[in-house]
Scaffold this active site. Structure first.
Site, PDB file in Angstrom:
ATOM      1  CB  CYS A 167      29.148  42.533 -66.595  1.00 12.43           C
ATOM      2  SG  CYS A 167      30.337  43.240 -65.424  1.00 12.43           S
ATOM      3  CG  HIS A 208      27.649  45.734 -68.182  1.00  9.59           C
ATOM      4  ND1 HIS A 208      27.314  45.968 -66.866  1.00  9.59           N
ATOM      5  CD2 HIS A 208      29.020  45.745 -68.241  1.00  9.59           C
ATOM      6  CE1 HIS A 208      28.421  46.100 -66.151  1.00  9.59           C
ATOM      7  NE2 HIS A 208      29.469  45.973 -66.957  1.00  9.59           N
ATOM      8  CG  ASN A 253      30.551  48.407 -63.841  1.00  9.71           C
ATOM      9  OD1 ASN A 253      29.725  47.585 -63.477  1.00  9.71           O
ATOM     10  ND2 ASN A 253      31.468  48.125 -64.757  1.00  9.71           N
TER      11      ASN A 253
END
Length: 337
Positions: A115, A257, A287
């Site tokens: 991430c 993020h 995600n």
């Protein structure tokens, strides 16, 4: 002196879409309304069984080249961020170089940072370009986390989607990426991990921090990750502002993020940032790990919400624990390419 500038971005999402309604039909006891309220995610794109990171990466790059009239032979270096490589070896970046028909006298490497990976990739590209011999870097993020997730895992299946993004980072006469700051804390390794596929014996692998409730190869301790994030990221923001010699009002947008809505809401409240300055773009894709930031940037560009005068902060955080950020001004315009 040459500086790195973030150029055009192309996104590729797998064809298969998995919606919350489909999951509700398959698992009637899953409270999808509550899950959506917490995650902010209504759908995810899922790679086919025979579709891997390199396949998504190649399609994103081909789209980037075609839509922006980029000669593949002009690429000087490939940086590929993935935590789901096709193989332990060879490097996925080498496979992509061959499949795209790029020159052989270029560099190509993988890096595994999840991430925080997009910001790390921008920093690596910036360093290569400032070195003077590299003019065009192809920064790729490609993830297929779905391959680590058991179909009955309510916690992970409702969050993670697969995607790839291809970003052209090229030499420019003025800096647009400044004040890079990084953080690493390996004590958090036991909160988000996959232990299969490596060489460490199972008896000696890192153990999940708490009880593993699901059968997925991927383990995630959500509460610990949230605690880490709301502790580390505000300090990171302060460090970036100090390095850039800026005050908080000088930042127009905070591009974080895209983990989950709950996590971003907690960060926003902790930082006292209004919602309009922390945009989200995960509802229809989930995600996507290292690809969330380029997907967000692409979405903002398409909606006309970025301009050359704006100062934005890019922040990545997660698995490792690893975190990174910088100040970014978007100096690229499609009609100028």
């Amino acid at each position: 002196m040459k500086y790195a500038a973030v150029g055009p971005i192309a996104i590729h999402l797998p064809e298969r879409v998995e919606t919350n309604a489909q999951l509700k039909a398959a698992y009637p006891n899953w409270d999808m309304d509550t899950i959506f309220e917490k995650t902010g995610i209504a759908a995810r794109h899922i790679a086919a069984p025979d579709e891997c990171a390199s396949d998504l990466a190649v399609k994103a790059c081909q789209k980037l080249f075609a839509e922006n009239d980029i000669d593949p032979k002009s690429i000087d270096f490939v940086l590929l961020c993935t935590q789901t490589p096709d193989y332990p070896l060879p490097t996925t970046a080498c496979l992509v170089q061959d499949r795209l028909g790029l020159r052989t006298n270029i560099g190509a490497l993988d890096f595994n940072l999840g991430c925080s990976g997009f910001v790390y990739g921008l920093s690596l590209a910036d360093g290569l370009i400032r070195g003077g011999s590299i003019k065009r870097v192809l920064l790729i993020t490609a993830e297929t986390y779905s391959k680590y997730i058991h179909e009955g895992d309510r916690s992970l299946r409702t969050i993670f989607g697969d995607a790839a993004a291809a970003t052209l980072v090229e030499a420019a006469s003025e800096p647009s990426l400044t004040a890079f700051q990084f953080g690493t804390d390996g004590t958090g390794a036991d909160t988000l991990l996959v232990t299969r596929g490596g060489n460490r014996p199972a008896s000696d692998c890192i153990k999940p921090r708490h009880r593993q409730r699901w059968e997925s190869a991927l383990y995630m301790d959500g509460p610990s990750l949230i605690n880490f994030t709301v502790s580390a990221v505000p300090q990171l923001v302060d460090d970036i502002l100090q390095a850039a010699n800026l005050k908080e009002p000088a930042i127009d947008l905070y591009l974080f993020h895209q983990a989950t809505r709950k996590m971003l809401d907690q960060l926003r409240e902790r930082l006292n940032i209004p919602a309009e300055r922390m945009p989200m773009a995960m509802e229809q894709c989930g995600n996507t790990v290292s690809s969330t930031l380029p997907i967000l940037i692409d979405s903002l560009r398409r909606s006309g919400k970025l301009n050359r005068q704006m100062r934005n902060m890019l922040i990545g955080f997660g698995v490792g624990w690893s975190w990174a950020g910088c100040v970014w001004q978007d100096r690229w315009r499609k009609d100028a390419t």
